[in-house]
Design an enzyme around this catalytic site. Sequence first.
Site, mmCIF file in Angstrom:
data_model
loop_
_atom_site.group_PDB
_atom_site.id
_atom_site.type_symbol
_atom_site.label_atom_id
_atom_site.label_comp_id
_atom_site.label_asym_id
_atom_site.label_seq_id
_atom_site.Cartn_x
_atom_site.Cartn_y
_atom_site.Cartn_z
ATOM 1 N N ASP A 119 0.847 -1.191 0.000
ATOM 2 C CA ASP A 119 0.000 0.000 0.000
ATOM 3 C C ASP A 119 0.880 1.238 0.000
ATOM 4 O O ASP A 119 1.982 1.225 0.559
ATOM 5 C CB ASP A 119 -0.905 0.008 1.232
ATOM 6 C CG ASP A 119 -1.957 -1.078 1.193
ATOM 7 O OD1 ASP A 119 -2.548 -1.302 0.120
ATOM 8 O OD2 ASP A 119 -2.214 -1.699 2.241
ATOM 9 N N ASP A 137 -7.255 -1.013 -4.358
ATOM 10 C CA ASP A 137 -8.313 -0.611 -3.425
ATOM 11 C C ASP A 137 -9.249 0.408 -4.069
ATOM 12 O O ASP A 137 -10.462 0.371 -3.866
ATOM 13 C CB ASP A 137 -7.711 -0.012 -2.152
ATOM 14 C CG ASP A 137 -6.918 -1.019 -1.348
ATOM 15 O OD1 ASP A 137 -7.320 -2.190 -1.288
ATOM 16 O OD2 ASP A 137 -5.886 -0.620 -0.780
#
Length: 172
Positions: A119, A137
């Site tokens: 991430d 995401d």
Amino acid sequence: MKPRWIGFLAALVALVLDQANKIWLIDVYGIAQHQPVRLTPFLDVIFAKNPGISYSLFSAKTAAGRFVLIASAMAVTAFLVLWLWRSRTVLTALGLGLIIGGALGNNACDRFFYGYVADFYHFHIGDFSWYVFNLADVAITFGVILLLYESLFGKDGEPSRKTGRDKAAMPE
């Protein structure tokens, strides 16, 4: 073009963009050595490793744990692909395609290649910090929004009346 092919194309685009972004940030730019990169007063690019699922729940640091998470993701993806194959509208196909591409990017490719989900994007305002996320995401979130929109408003923007009971109860 049948909606399913639009969905498969969306899945491919989401997967490729997510993986290309991760390869560039990790291997080419070297984000781990340059973090944080302040893009705005409220958005940074950082490097976070997530060995579990959302918010690092069910952390899978062992090979067996990784296998369970990858297998679970593949089972859910298979269900979504079947749903996509039967989809009749472009919004449903596009939404499912984005979810599939994001799921494959985060849960299959990342766990297989890295052993964790990578991430990068971190929103924050003052002491408030939103979780760190990636392009997969974003694809999943927009896919869910499209599915919710269509389930609530239908393909023509009108409130959905999908069941016979609802149709009988509502005057035309």
